[in-house]
Design an enzyme around this catalytic site. Structure first.
Site, PDB file in Angstrom:
ATOM      1  N   CYS A  72       0.719  -1.300  -0.570  1.00 47.63           N
ATOM      2  CA  CYS A  72      -0.338  -0.079  -0.184  1.00 47.63           C
ATOM      3  C   CYS A  72       0.992   1.248   0.236  1.00 47.63           C
ATOM      4  O   CYS A  72       1.549   1.655   0.477  1.00 47.63           O
ATOM      5  CB  CYS A  72      -0.907   0.154   0.700  1.00 47.63           C
ATOM      6  SG  CYS A  72      -2.089   0.745   0.522  1.00 47.63           S
ATOM      7  N   CYS A  76      -1.080   4.004   7.050  1.00 47.90           N
ATOM      8  CA  CYS A  76      -2.477   3.834   8.245  1.00 47.90           C
ATOM      9  C   CYS A  76      -2.303   3.489   9.430  1.00 47.90           C
ATOM     10  O   CYS A  76      -2.383   2.673   9.334  1.00 47.90           O
ATOM     11  CB  CYS A  76      -3.755   3.819   8.002  1.00 47.90           C
ATOM     12  SG  CYS A  76      -4.160   4.687   6.075  1.00 47.90           S
ATOM     13  N   CYS A  79      -3.840  -0.308  10.336  1.00 46.46           N
ATOM     14  CA  CYS A  79      -4.337  -0.412   9.206  1.00 46.46           C
ATOM     15  C   CYS A  79      -4.495  -2.341   9.676  1.00 46.46           C
ATOM     16  O   CYS A  79      -3.620  -2.835  10.465  1.00 46.46           O
ATOM     17  CB  CYS A  79      -2.949  -0.553   8.879  1.00 46.46           C
ATOM     18  SG  CYS A  79      -3.136  -1.303   6.827  1.00 46.46           S
TER      19      CYS A  79
HETATM   20  S1  SF4 Z   1      -5.981   0.744   6.172  1.00 46.74           S
HETATM   21 FE1  SF4 Z   1      -4.079  -0.373   5.347  1.00 46.74          FE
HETATM   22  S2  SF4 Z   1      -4.288  -1.062   3.310  1.00 46.74           S
HETATM   23 FE2  SF4 Z   1      -5.837   0.407   4.069  1.00 46.74          FE
HETATM   24  S3  SF4 Z   1      -5.309   2.532   2.760  1.00 46.74           S
HETATM   25 FE3  SF4 Z   1      -4.171   2.159   4.826  1.00 46.74          FE
HETATM   26  S4  SF4 Z   1      -2.275   1.536   4.991  1.00 46.74           S
HETATM   27 FE4  SF4 Z   1      -3.436   0.814   2.616  1.00 46.74          FE
END
Ligand code: SF4
Length: 350
Positions: A72, A76, A79
């Site tokens: 990604c 986040c 995540c």
């Molecule tokens: S939650 Fe994880 S997979 Fe989704 S945008 Fe954020 S970092 Fe990327």
């Protein structure tokens, strides 16, 4: 009592994919939790006994979430499907797995990640979307994305094969997005969301928003912005801890500081009760009510609070692998997992 649909034939794959691409160490040999997962959550023991006397038919993978990549471009903090590998199946193998799922009864596929538009600039995803709609004739094909890498060209090439595009948006305040880890240099996540909304309208793709409610956005009032964007569904999740993903020693994230209480989550829902498309998902509802396939096409069992993988459906077939998925079909139905999911039936005022 859960009633299963009729048995369907299952194809056995010709080659062992995981022997070609060895599994990462952290995911191997953790089937204990998965086996425990065959006990359905909240099931009445008497009811189970009665059910045992009936013919027990395999769980149907009606709706499947295929996380084909863990890579990604965002970071986040909470995540729960992190970049533990960079593996992505060769396209033809992914198609073979999708064919097996279709033969086992799949009606809806959702492509997710990681960020699904990252692989081959969205071409890999586009080809799978087209394959599922045209070759497999699935009633519903959807994507969950952070939206930052989607170009209009993708809609031109593949939009007609896609039923629903869900974009993750946790805040309409760019500062909060940066705090969460959704910031991306000069790009504005919220402005991008508005652009995607327009493309969805122009190319006839149903538009959905997913939000994870956490410590940094739990006090926010999103009523106005959500109503203006007018999604077909607004999925609101409570931030969830998954050991090995966003919690614990071998995790790539430490999401503890993002977690909110059930009461705080209810407070957020109460503030947004007038948004008619809101679909709330507490931790309890979320945990085992999704059929999740990882990048090796292994079902991930979350019943023990972490993601324990089954064998790959490409090695043992769907019927065998799904026994270890920990899937709670009852909760899937209870949380409204089966809804109008084909754009042909949504009767949208584009
Ligand atoms: S939650 Fe994880 S997979 Fe989704 S945008 Fe954020 S970092 Fe990327």
């Amino acid at each position: 009592m859960i009633k299963f649909t009729a048995l369907r034939p299952f194809l056995q794959p010709a080659t062992s994919l995981t022997s070609l691409f060895p599994s990462p160490e952290y995911l191997v040999g953790k089937h204990d939790g998965a086996e425990r997962g065959q006990q359905q959550v909240g099931e009445d023991p008497k009811e189970s006994q009665e059910e045992d006397e009936d013919e027990v038919l395999p769980t149907t993978p009606t709706s499947v979430n295929y996380h084909f990549t863990r890579q990604c471009n965002y970071k986040c903090g909470f995540c729960f499907h992190t970049a533990k590998t960079s593996f992505v199946l060769p396209l033809e193998e992914a198609k073979r797995g999708l064919q097996l799922l279709k033969q086992a009864g799949m009606e809806k596929i959702n492509f997710s990640g990681g960020e699904p538009f990252l692989q081959d600039r969205g071409e890999y995803l586009g080809k799978l979307v087209k394959f599922c709609k045209v070759e497999l004739g699935l009633p519903s094909v959807s994507i969950v994305s952070n939206g930052s890498l989607i170009r209009e060209r993708w809609f031109r090439d593949y939009g007609e094969y896609l039923d629903i595009l869900a974009i993750s948006c946790d805040s309409f305040d760019e500062q909060v997005n940066v705090l969460i880890g959704r910031g991306q240099g000069k790009k504005n996540h919220v402005e991008n969301l508005q652009k995607l909304r327009m493309w969805c309208r122009d190319y006839r793709v149903a538009f959905k928003i997913n939000s994870v409610i956490n410590r940094f956005n739990v006090e926010e009032d999103m009523n106005e912005q959500i109503k203006a964007l007018n999604p077909v569904r607004w999925k609101v999740f409570q931030c969830l801890l998954i050991e090995g993903e966003n919690s614990g020693e071998d995790a790539l994230r430490e999401a503890e500081r993002f977690v909110i209480s059930d009461k705080e989550f209810e407070g957020f829902l109460e503030r947004h009760k007038d948004v008619s498309c809101l679909v709330p998902e507490s931790n309890q509802k979320m945990k085992n009510s999704y059929l999740i396939l990882d990048e090796y096409m292994r079902f991930l069992n979350c019943t023990s609070g972490r993601k324990d993988p089954s064998k790959s459906i490409l090695d043992v077939g769907v019927e065998e692998a799904i026994k270890f998925s920990g899937f709670d079909e009852k909760m899937f139905l209870k949380r409204g997992g089966k809804y109008v999911w084909s754009k042909a039936d949504l009767k949208l005022d584009w």
